[in-house]
Design a protein around this motif. Structure first.
Motif, PDB file in Angstrom:
ATOM      1  N   THR A 100      -3.096   4.976   0.087  1.00  0.00           N
ATOM      2  CA  THR A 100      -3.812   3.759   0.673  1.00  0.00           C
ATOM      3  C   THR A 100      -4.663   3.827   1.811  1.00  0.00           C
ATOM      4  O   THR A 100      -5.207   2.912   2.498  1.00  0.00           O
ATOM      5  CB  THR A 100      -2.914   2.601   0.686  1.00  0.00           C
ATOM      6  N   GLY A 101      -4.696   5.203   2.505  1.00  0.00           N
ATOM      7  CA  GLY A 101      -5.430   5.400   3.534  1.00  0.00           C
ATOM      8  C   GLY A 101      -6.895   5.636   3.297  1.00  0.00           C
ATOM      9  O   GLY A 101      -7.358   5.210   2.023  1.00  0.00           O
ATOM     10  N   VAL A 102      -7.691   5.776   4.414  1.00  0.00           N
ATOM     11  CA  VAL A 102      -9.260   6.001   4.287  1.00  0.00           C
ATOM     12  C   VAL A 102      -9.300   7.512   4.729  1.00  0.00           C
ATOM     13  O   VAL A 102      -9.064   7.849   5.654  1.00  0.00           O
ATOM     14  CB  VAL A 102     -10.002   5.188   5.243  1.00  0.00           C
TER      15      VAL A 102
ATOM     16  N   GLY B  96     -11.396   0.385   1.820  1.00  0.00           N
ATOM     17  CA  GLY B  96     -10.086   1.274   1.839  1.00  0.00           C
ATOM     18  C   GLY B  96      -8.980   0.861   1.064  1.00  0.00           C
ATOM     19  O   GLY B  96      -8.945  -0.425   0.885  1.00  0.00           O
ATOM     20  N   GLY B  97      -8.086   1.620   0.852  1.00  0.00           N
ATOM     21  CA  GLY B  97      -6.811   1.106   0.456  1.00  0.00           C
ATOM     22  C   GLY B  97      -6.756   1.037  -1.288  1.00  0.00           C
ATOM     23  O   GLY B  97      -8.021   1.068  -1.533  1.00  0.00           O
ATOM     24  N   GLY B  98      -5.857   0.933  -1.918  1.00  0.00           N
ATOM     25  CA  GLY B  98      -5.965   0.576  -3.253  1.00  0.00           C
ATOM     26  C   GLY B  98      -6.325   1.856  -4.054  1.00  0.00           C
ATOM     27  O   GLY B  98      -6.259   2.886  -3.352  1.00  0.00           O
ATOM     28  N   ASN B 101     -11.633   3.644  -2.906  1.00  0.00           N
ATOM     29  CA  ASN B 101     -12.261   3.473  -1.463  1.00  0.00           C
ATOM     30  C   ASN B 101     -13.693   3.884  -1.563  1.00  0.00           C
ATOM     31  O   ASN B 101     -14.161   4.627  -0.707  1.00  0.00           O
ATOM     32  CB  ASN B 101     -11.484   4.143  -0.555  1.00  0.00           C
TER      33      ASN B 101
END
Lengths: 116, 115
Positions: A100-102, B96-98, B101
């Motif tokens: 779930t990070g970037v 972001g996330g999930g 992204n």
């Protein structure tokens, strides 16, 4: 330094022909993206893979475009039949993260497609 | 949904002068912001990114950007440009996330540095 590889770099094809592009992401990168960049615009996501699974293909024109990443490594994007409006730069990118990070996306040099 | 606006399609500037490339974004949720550079017939290279923390972000090649949440802006600046900085610059945002992204890009700004 590891890079995303794409081929061919340039492709000229006639309308109604089939065309395919290949992308080899950075080794170990689980996520792979195909973007289309029309001249004068920013890139737009066509399809995103996580390993061999499609995560997002909401903007992929599925009547003529297909993408696969069979073994979760390299990927092929196909257009059949090509139309004049498909002329664009096709960019492949990869990133290492799957959570779930970037994560930074690393881009290849692109394939410039011209449909005549 | 997120969107990015780059108001200037082209910015001409003389060598060694300062430059600012403007970027505004729209989003109803927290986002992460990026600036990419694209040289002719090449892919995109990351200049810098804002994920959290200090709102002033420093990147490669002497570029920096400031995140301003109240103005929903992320303008790119360089105090003194080189001829070699001539390129297309793209601002991008991701939620972001999930599972996805994906990056949402602006339409780009061509920085044209003149001698």
């Amino acid at each position: 330094e590891a890079e995303v590889a794409q081929s061919p770099r340039y492709k000229i094809t006639e309308k109604s022909q089939a065309v395919a592009f290949w992308c080899d992401p950075i080794s170990g990168h689980a996520t792979l993206y195909w973007y289309r960049q029309i001249l004068g615009q920013g890139p737009e996501l066509l399809v995103q893979f996580q390993d061999e699974s499609v995560v997002d293909d909401s903007q992929l024109p599925k009547d003529r475009f297909s993408a696969e990443r069979l073994k979760g490594v390299d990927s092929t994007l196909k257009i059949q039949p090509a139309e004049l409006g498909d002329s664009a730069m096709y960019l492949c990118a990869s990133s290492s993260g799957t959570g779930t990070g970037v994560y930074e996306q690393y881009f290849g040099p692109g394939t410039r497609l011209t449909v005549t | 949904a997120q969107s990015v606006t780059q108001l200037d399609s082209q910015v001409p500037v003389f060598e060694e002068a300062p430059v600012e490339l403007r970027c505004n974004y729209s989003s109803s949720v927290s986002v992460y912001l990026f600036w990419y550079v694209q040289y002719p017939n090449q892919g995109l290279q990351l200049l810098l990114k804002y994920l959290s923390g200090s709102t002033l972000v420093k990147g490669i090649n002497g570029f920096e950007a400031e995140f301003n949440k109240s103005q929903t802006s992320f303008h790119l600046r360089k105090p003194s440009v080189h001829i070699s900085d001539t390129a297309e610059y793209f601002c991008a945002v991701t939620r972001g996330g999930g599972a996805t992204n994906k990056l949402i890009f602006g339409t780009g700004t061509l920085l044209a540095v003149q001698p």
